[in-house]
Design a protein around this motif. Sequence first.
Motif, PDB file in Angstrom:
ATOM      1  N   VAL A   1      32.665  39.515  41.261  1.00 14.34           N
ATOM      2  CA  VAL A   1      31.397  39.757  40.473  1.00 14.34           C
ATOM      3  C   VAL A   1      31.070  41.183  40.577  1.00 14.34           C
ATOM      4  CG1 VAL A   1      30.562  37.556  41.028  1.00 14.34           C
ATOM      5  CG2 VAL A   1      29.846  39.208  42.551  1.00 14.34           C
ATOM      6  N   GLN A   2      30.464  41.509  39.457  1.00  9.19           N
ATOM      7  CA  GLN A   2      29.675  42.732  39.409  1.00  9.19           C
ATOM      8  C   GLN A   2      28.092  42.782  39.267  1.00  9.19           C
ATOM      9  OE1 GLN A   2      31.593  43.811  35.686  1.00  9.19           O
ATOM     10  NE2 GLN A   2      32.872  44.968  36.550  1.00  9.19           N
TER      11      GLN A   2
ATOM     12  N   TRP B   1      30.490  37.909  36.337  1.00 12.20           N
ATOM     13  CA  TRP B   1      32.028  37.799  36.687  1.00 12.20           C
ATOM     14  C   TRP B   1      32.687  39.116  36.273  1.00 12.20           C
ATOM     15  CZ3 TRP B   1      36.007  37.301  33.151  1.00 12.20           C
ATOM     16  CH2 TRP B   1      35.757  36.832  31.839  1.00 12.20           C
ATOM     17  N   ALA B   2      33.523  39.359  37.158  1.00 15.19           N
ATOM     18  CA  ALA B   2      34.022  40.836  36.996  1.00 15.19           C
ATOM     19  C   ALA B   2      35.290  40.572  36.081  1.00 15.19           C
ATOM     20  CB  ALA B   2      34.777  41.320  38.116  1.00 15.19           C
ATOM     21  N   PRO B   3      35.440  41.090  34.799  1.00 14.85           N
ATOM     22  CA  PRO B   3      36.481  41.133  34.044  1.00 14.85           C
ATOM     23  C   PRO B   3      38.115  41.708  34.566  1.00 14.85           C
ATOM     24  CG  PRO B   3      35.190  42.737  33.237  1.00 14.85           C
ATOM     25  CD  PRO B   3      34.521  42.094  34.198  1.00 14.85           C
ATOM     26  N   LEU B   4      38.560  41.160  35.439  1.00 18.54           N
ATOM     27  CA  LEU B   4      39.598  41.558  36.113  1.00 18.54           C
ATOM     28  C   LEU B   4      40.701  41.264  34.972  1.00 18.54           C
ATOM     29  CD1 LEU B   4      39.613  40.278  39.807  1.00 18.54           C
ATOM     30  CD2 LEU B   4      38.899  42.479  38.647  1.00 18.54           C
ATOM     31  N   PRO B   5      41.783  42.101  35.035  1.00 14.81           N
ATOM     32  CA  PRO B   5      42.869  42.199  33.834  1.00 14.81           C
ATOM     33  C   PRO B   5      43.698  41.091  34.083  1.00 14.81           C
ATOM     34  CG  PRO B   5      42.834  44.551  34.802  1.00 14.81           C
ATOM     35  CD  PRO B   5      41.796  43.518  35.610  1.00 14.81           C
ATOM     36  N   TYR B   6      44.130  40.384  32.976  1.00 16.32           N
ATOM     37  CA  TYR B   6      45.004  39.255  33.171  1.00 16.32           C
ATOM     38  C   TYR B   6      46.240  39.395  33.865  1.00 16.32           C
ATOM     39  CZ  TYR B   6      41.845  37.066  29.615  1.00 16.32           C
ATOM     40  OH  TYR B   6      40.906  36.465  28.993  1.00 16.32           O
ATOM     41  N   PRO B   7      46.949  40.607  33.686  1.00 14.16           N
ATOM     42  CA  PRO B   7      48.169  40.854  34.350  1.00 14.16           C
ATOM     43  C   PRO B   7      47.873  40.865  36.051  1.00 14.16           C
ATOM     44  CG  PRO B   7      47.948  42.565  32.508  1.00 14.16           C
ATOM     45  CD  PRO B   7      46.743  41.655  32.506  1.00 14.16           C
TER      46      PRO B   7
END
Length: 103
Positions: free
Chosen positions: A53-54, A63-69
Amino acid sequence: MLRDADEIVLEELVTHNLYRKTAQVFAVLLPIGTVGVMGDGRTYDYVVALRAVQTSDFMTADWAPLPYPLLGKVSSRIINEVRGINRVVYDVSSKPPATIEWE
């Protein structure tokens, strides 16, 4: 299992310079089993949920938008390196209505 999964999550976030861009990050070992396939056989193992989270005040959080890769790599590492886990999910709930913690 949980400690090993959490260590992988933190290691990958640090490696990709994303750890400091989140307010809180952790893995949750869910008390349910799930069917999977590894090699030529079926498995019945546990699920791990990832929570990142941010927030600036912890009263609200996104929620933190972490990169899909990155999520793909973390999932692959947990499934392949932590015996007993065959599924990884990512929690995309904001606070409110959800809380940051899992209880």
